[in-house]
Design an enzyme around this catalytic site. Structure first.
Site, short mmCIF file in Angstrom:
data_model
loop_
_atom_site.label_atom_id
_atom_site.label_comp_id
_atom_site.label_asym_id
_atom_site.label_seq_id
_atom_site.Cartn_x
_atom_site.Cartn_y
_atom_site.Cartn_z
N LYS A 53 -13.53 -34.79 39.09
CA LYS A 53 -12.68 -35.15 37.94
C LYS A 53 -13.31 -36.31 37.16
CE LYS A 53 -8.65 -33.39 40.40
NZ LYS A 53 -7.48 -33.66 41.25
N GLN A 97 -4.25 -38.53 44.17
CA GLN A 97 -4.86 -37.37 44.83
C GLN A 97 -4.09 -37.04 46.10
OE1 GLN A 97 -7.34 -35.61 43.36
NE2 GLN A 97 -7.23 -34.11 45.00
N ASP A 120 -0.64 -34.94 36.38
CA ASP A 120 -0.60 -33.80 37.31
C ASP A 120 0.66 -32.96 37.11
OD1 ASP A 120 -2.73 -33.40 39.10
OD2 ASP A 120 -2.21 -35.21 40.21
N1 GUN Z 1 -5.01 -32.02 45.75
C1 GUN Z 1 -5.40 -30.73 45.61
N2 GUN Z 1 -5.21 -30.32 44.34
C2 GUN Z 1 -4.69 -31.36 43.66
C3 GUN Z 1 -4.29 -31.56 42.30
O1 GUN Z 1 -4.35 -30.67 41.44
N3 GUN Z 1 -3.81 -32.80 42.00
C4 GUN Z 1 -3.71 -33.79 42.92
N4 GUN Z 1 -3.22 -34.96 42.54
N5 GUN Z 1 -4.07 -33.64 44.18
C5 GUN Z 1 -4.56 -32.43 44.55
#
Ligand code: GUN
Length: 305
Positions: A53, A97, A120
């Site tokens: 990211k 995350q 998110d």
């Molecule tokens: N862990 C796995 N996929 C995601 C996601 O799309 N966002 C977040 N914050 N954590 C994750």
């Protein structure tokens, strides 16, 4: 024999659009969006995801910071760090995350940020707006799936949609979005009876369980569209060869990293489905692209742009 439904073309298109818009705001108002990713503990997959990211932000001109906190950080300190970010003018998006270490209640942590910075789309305010079919931030992976189907002119209206997995990141928000698109949706999970039979009624089958190759051809109706959201790793050389033959990329993965990434869907499904998204190279690319788009949208909303 079906076709691979890759994520790359659409992901690149979305990222190009975000990049151009970010550059134009830098020119006109001298500001760019800012995203902060938070990791608690040492989860290996979380490290990789956040790095991906961060790299996407760099390419698109979005400012990004990653904050790593030790697993034993107190809930109150973590929440106060999030509150500090919430009041920072240059931070448009906050991403926690997941999964957090098991001692944390992720709902409590996510709710400590303002919904407008929740890029998110996991804050209850945003999830509530999704159920109400109102504007709000939508979770990146389900949003990517819907956009990919639209991009490829695969209609959802009136279709039988079966989603395997009921997580708050994918299964539940995707069920709401597919319903909003007038699909007829069934959500399956570990307690579902006769899973292969239910799955094989789907025109659009989504697998989001994280169990490599669990979805075999018996789960799939001939001509179905199959979306693979799963991510698992496989290091057993003979199993890799059994699944992918002498595929060069897979062999290279084993040599360089000691494992290869596989999805929930067995590769043989391509022979029965009309479309199947590959892993890697499918939905994951769109998740990142949608996060970039959500961050830009948060930046614009906060400035009335
Ligand atoms: N862990 C796995 N996929 C995601 C996601 O799309 N966002 C977040 N914050 N954590 C994750």
């Amino acid at each position: 024999m079906g076709s691979w439904l890759e994520g790359k073309t659409l992901a690149n298109k979305i990222k190009e659009e975000v990049k151009d818009e970010v550059a134009s705001y830098l020119k006109t108002i001298g500001q760019v969006p800012g995203l902060v990713g938070i990791r608690v503990g040492e989860d290996r997959a979380s490290k990789v995801y956040l790095r991906t990211k961060e790299r996407a932000c760099e390419k698109l001109g979005i400012h990004s910071e990653i904050l790593n906190f030790p697993e034993d950080i107190s809930v109150s300190l973590l929440k106060s760090k999030i509150e500090q970010l919430s009041s920072r003018e240059d931070v448009d998006g906050i991403l926690i995350q997941l999964p957090l270490p098991s001692s944390f209640d992720s709902h409590e942590i996510i709710t400590s940020m303002p919904p407008e910075k929740d890029v998110d789309g996991f804050h209850p305010f945003n999830l509530g707006n999704l159920l109400l079919k109102k504007d709000g931030v939508k979770p990146c992976t389900p949003l990517g799936i819907i956009e990919l189907l639209k991009f490829r002119d695969i209609s959802i209206e009136g279709k039988r949609v079966v989603i395997i997995g009921r997580s708050i990141m994918v299964g539940k928000p995707l069920a709401a979005m597919m319903t909003n698109e007038n699909g007829t949706v069934t959500t399956c999970h570990t307690r579902t009876k006769n899973l292969p039979q239910v799955a094989s009624e789907a025109d659009i089958l989504v697998a989001a369980i994280g169990r490599g190759t669990f979805i075999t051809p018996e789960f799939v109706k001939p001509g179905a569209v199959v979306i693979d959201v799963g991510i698992d790793s496989l290091s057993d050389k003979s199993k890799v060869e059994e699944l992918f033959g002498k595929d060069k990329k897979r062999q290279e993965d084993l040599e360089k990293k000691g494992y290869t990434i596989i999805g929930d869907v067995h590769p043989q499904v391509i022979e029965k489905a009309e479309y199947l998204t590959p892993v890697p190279g499918g939905v994951g690319l769109l998740t990142v692209a949608m996060l970039m788009k959500n961050t830009l949208e948060a930046f614009k909303r906060r400035r009335d742009l």
